[in-house]
Design a protein around this motif. Structure first.
Motif, PDB file in Angstrom:
ATOM      1  N   ALA A 110     -13.527   0.279 -15.533  1.00 53.85           N
ATOM      2  CA  ALA A 110     -14.304   0.694 -16.708  1.00 53.85           C
ATOM      3  C   ALA A 110     -15.085   1.976 -16.425  1.00 53.85           C
ATOM      4  N   HIS A 111     -15.362   2.225 -15.148  1.00 57.63           N
ATOM      5  CA  HIS A 111     -16.074   3.452 -14.753  1.00 57.63           C
ATOM      6  C   HIS A 111     -15.137   4.501 -14.150  1.00 57.63           C
ATOM      7  N   ARG A 112     -13.876   4.377 -14.410  1.00 57.42           N
ATOM      8  CA  ARG A 112     -12.863   5.328 -13.915  1.00 57.42           C
ATOM      9  C   ARG A 112     -12.889   5.471 -12.397  1.00 57.42           C
ATOM     10  N   ARG A 113     -13.093   4.332 -11.731  1.00 55.64           N
ATOM     11  CA  ARG A 113     -12.931   4.297 -10.266  1.00 55.64           C
ATOM     12  C   ARG A 113     -11.746   3.387  -9.973  1.00 55.64           C
ATOM     13  N   PHE A 114     -10.755   3.893  -9.277  1.00 58.62           N
ATOM     14  CA  PHE A 114      -9.618   3.037  -8.962  1.00 58.62           C
ATOM     15  C   PHE A 114      -9.791   2.444  -7.569  1.00 58.62           C
ATOM     16  N   PRO A 115      -9.921   1.101  -7.468  1.00 53.43           N
ATOM     17  CA  PRO A 115     -10.084   0.474  -6.152  1.00 53.43           C
ATOM     18  C   PRO A 115      -8.730   0.401  -5.452  1.00 53.43           C
ATOM     19  N   ALA A 116      -8.623   1.082  -4.322  1.00 54.20           N
ATOM     20  CA  ALA A 116      -7.361   1.108  -3.587  1.00 54.20           C
ATOM     21  C   ALA A 116      -7.531   0.401  -2.253  1.00 54.20           C
ATOM     22  N   GLY A 117      -6.545  -0.415  -1.894  1.00 53.23           N
ATOM     23  CA  GLY A 117      -6.570  -1.079  -0.599  1.00 53.23           C
ATOM     24  C   GLY A 117      -6.704  -0.030   0.513  1.00 53.23           C
ATOM     25  N   GLN A 118      -7.590  -0.283   1.460  1.00 50.83           N
ATOM     26  CA  GLN A 118      -7.815   0.669   2.557  1.00 50.83           C
ATOM     27  C   GLN A 118      -6.724   0.541   3.618  1.00 50.83           C
ATOM     28  N   PHE A 119      -6.188  -0.675   3.771  1.00 54.32           N
ATOM     29  CA  PHE A 119      -5.250  -0.954   4.862  1.00 54.32           C
ATOM     30  C   PHE A 119      -3.811  -0.628   4.464  1.00 54.32           C
ATOM     31  N   ARG A 122       1.900  -4.001   7.647  1.00 57.21           N
ATOM     32  CA  ARG A 122       2.442  -3.880   9.003  1.00 57.21           C
ATOM     33  C   ARG A 122       3.883  -3.391   8.944  1.00 57.21           C
ATOM     34  N   ALA A 123       4.289  -2.736  10.019  1.00 55.86           N
ATOM     35  CA  ALA A 123       5.629  -2.143  10.058  1.00 55.86           C
ATOM     36  C   ALA A 123       6.724  -3.197   9.927  1.00 55.86           C
ATOM     37  N   ASP A 124       6.431  -4.455  10.270  1.00 56.56           N
ATOM     38  CA  ASP A 124       7.450  -5.503  10.134  1.00 56.56           C
ATOM     39  C   ASP A 124       7.356  -6.211   8.782  1.00 56.56           C
ATOM     40  N   GLN A 125       6.552  -5.655   7.865  1.00 56.17           N
ATOM     41  CA  GLN A 125       6.436  -6.256   6.522  1.00 56.17           C
ATOM     42  C   GLN A 125       6.579  -5.188   5.452  1.00 56.17           C
ATOM     43  N   LEU A 126       7.549  -4.300   5.646  1.00 50.99           N
ATOM     44  CA  LEU A 126       7.649  -3.164   4.721  1.00 50.99           C
ATOM     45  C   LEU A 126       7.914  -3.599   3.292  1.00 50.99           C
ATOM     46  N   ASP A 127       8.613  -4.698   3.114  1.00 50.70           N
ATOM     47  CA  ASP A 127       9.022  -5.084   1.767  1.00 50.70           C
ATOM     48  C   ASP A 127       8.217  -6.209   1.162  1.00 50.70           C
ATOM     49  N   TYR A 128       7.377  -6.807   1.939  1.00 50.34           N
ATOM     50  CA  TYR A 128       6.675  -7.963   1.394  1.00 50.34           C
ATOM     51  C   TYR A 128       5.196  -7.885   1.686  1.00 50.34           C
ATOM     52  N   LEU A 129       4.393  -7.962   0.664  1.00 51.60           N
ATOM     53  CA  LEU A 129       2.965  -8.102   0.928  1.00 51.60           C
ATOM     54  C   LEU A 129       2.293  -8.823  -0.217  1.00 51.60           C
ATOM     55  N   GLN A 130       1.237  -9.540   0.127  1.00 50.75           N
ATOM     56  CA  GLN A 130       0.560 -10.366  -0.866  1.00 50.75           C
ATOM     57  C   GLN A 130      -0.563  -9.614  -1.539  1.00 50.75           C
ATOM     58  N   GLU A 131      -1.181  -8.704  -0.808  1.00 53.97           N
ATOM     59  CA  GLU A 131      -2.312  -7.987  -1.373  1.00 53.97           C
ATOM     60  C   GLU A 131      -1.943  -6.522  -1.517  1.00 53.97           C
ATOM     61  N   PRO A 132      -2.533  -5.865  -2.503  1.00 56.43           N
ATOM     62  CA  PRO A 132      -2.225  -4.443  -2.679  1.00 56.43           C
ATOM     63  C   PRO A 132      -2.779  -3.608  -1.518  1.00 56.43           C
ATOM     64  N   ASP A 133      -1.905  -2.857  -0.865  1.00 56.04           N
ATOM     65  CA  ASP A 133      -2.340  -1.992   0.238  1.00 56.04           C
ATOM     66  C   ASP A 133      -2.382  -0.538  -0.244  1.00 56.04           C
ATOM     67  N   VAL A 134      -2.671   0.361   0.693  1.00 56.51           N
ATOM     68  CA  VAL A 134      -2.840   1.767   0.322  1.00 56.51           C
ATOM     69  C   VAL A 134      -1.533   2.360  -0.200  1.00 56.51           C
TER      70      VAL A 134
END
Ligand code: HBI
Ligand code: FE
Length: 295
Positions: A110-119, A122-134
């Motif tokens: 609502a304040h035009r700030r986009f929250p982006a995952g900081q992390f 991992r290199a062995d999980q290129l295709d699967y992740l549960q949380e939004p990463d960078v």
């Protein structure tokens, strides 16, 4: 994916595990602390996606990507991204540890700030992740924030989210976000193109959503989308197609409250339903998900 796997975070009380010190959940990006391996993971993902996106991603995405300091070989610096975004559409990128509670997420948007995952994954999980990463958040979402209509639409989603929470209508609103901002397709120069961040940040889904005979591709209809469940664990069974990205402008102006009233009286639809009144662009054969169900 921006896995709207939100139940994990629902009901987290202050002081529980994972809750950062700041009430808005932001943390420093601490760009200098990324390791060479983490930058290398970015480089791998970037290369893979950039090879896939010509002819698949919509013009607005390609254009936003070109104008932002998003480079092949390193995780982007949020301050540099924010400078450019701020000049064009008034947005900023702030770092968060991963999924944040709904109300915190909406307040930022609502304040035009986009929250982006900081992390980064991992290199062995290129295709699967549960949380939004960078990678998902910056590669997938940030280029679209350079588009004035998308910039306004996502802010409106933030306001709408706070309101939907008060009206008990968050499920219905979240489906709109899912089938547009995350998994939306748009018609462009006589073909279908991707604008959804969950797709443009995924190698396999970038192909699947456009080329597989399995999923349905239906014309976007707001009330219809509000009723439609979605998959958070696999490719979508249905993609909704906008005639034009500017259609989001009108969407942002609609008063959703009366629609919530109407839609809440109708049945919820499964992720693979097709109704007589749908505008069917391609009717999927459903093979992919049928196969997966047998595994
Ligand atoms: N947090 N960081 C982050 N990213 C999201 O996409 C996100 C979130 N919290 C809640 C959420 N999405 C969704 O549950 C809402 O859009 C409904
Ligand atoms: Fe996302």
């Amino acid at each position: 994916m921006s896995a709207t796997a939100e139940p994990v975070l629902h009901g987290l009380a202050a002081g529980e595990a994972g809750r950062p010190d700041s009430p808005d959940w932001t943390i420093p990006q601490n760009w200098a602390a990324y390791t060479p391996q983490e930058h290398a993971t970015w480089a791998t993902l970037y290369q893979r996606q950039m090879a896939l996106l010509p002819g698949r991603a919509c013009e607005a995405f390609v254009d936003g990507m070109r104008r932002l300091p998003i480079e092949p070989d390193r995780i982007p610096d949020f301050e540099r991204l924010s400078e450019v975004l701020m000049r064009h559409t008034g947005w900023q990128v702030v770092a968060v540890p991963g999924l944040v509670p709904d109300d915190v997420f909406f307040e930022h948007l609502a304040h035009r700030r986009f929250p982006a995952g900081q992390f980064i994954r991992r290199a062995d999980q290129l295709d699967y992740l549960q949380e939004p990463d960078v990678f998902h958040d910056v590669f997938g979402h940030v280029p679209m924030l350079m588009h004035p209509v998308m910039a306004d639409f996502i802010q409106a989603y933030g306001h709408g989210g706070l309101r939907a929470q008060r009206l008990g209508a968050l499920d219905m609103l979240a489906r709109v976000y899912w089938y547009t901002v995350e998994f939306g397709l748009v018609r462009e120069s006589g073909a279908l193109r991707i604008y959804g961040a969950g797709i443009v940040s995924s190698a396999s889904e970038s192909r699947f959503c456009l080329e597989s005979p399995s999923p349905h591709r239906l014309g976007f209809d707001l009330a219809r989308v509000m009723r439609t469940r979605y998959r958070i664990d696999d490719f979508q069974q249905t993609y909704f197609v906008l005639d034009h990205l500017d259609d989001l402008l009108r969407l942002a102006e609609i008063d959703f409250a009366p629609l919530y009233e109407q839609v809440s009286r109708l049945d919820t639809l499964s992720a693979d339903a097709v109704l007589p009144q749908d505008t069917v662009i391609t009717r999927g054969d459903g093979r992919y998900h049928r196969q997966r169900a047998l595994e």
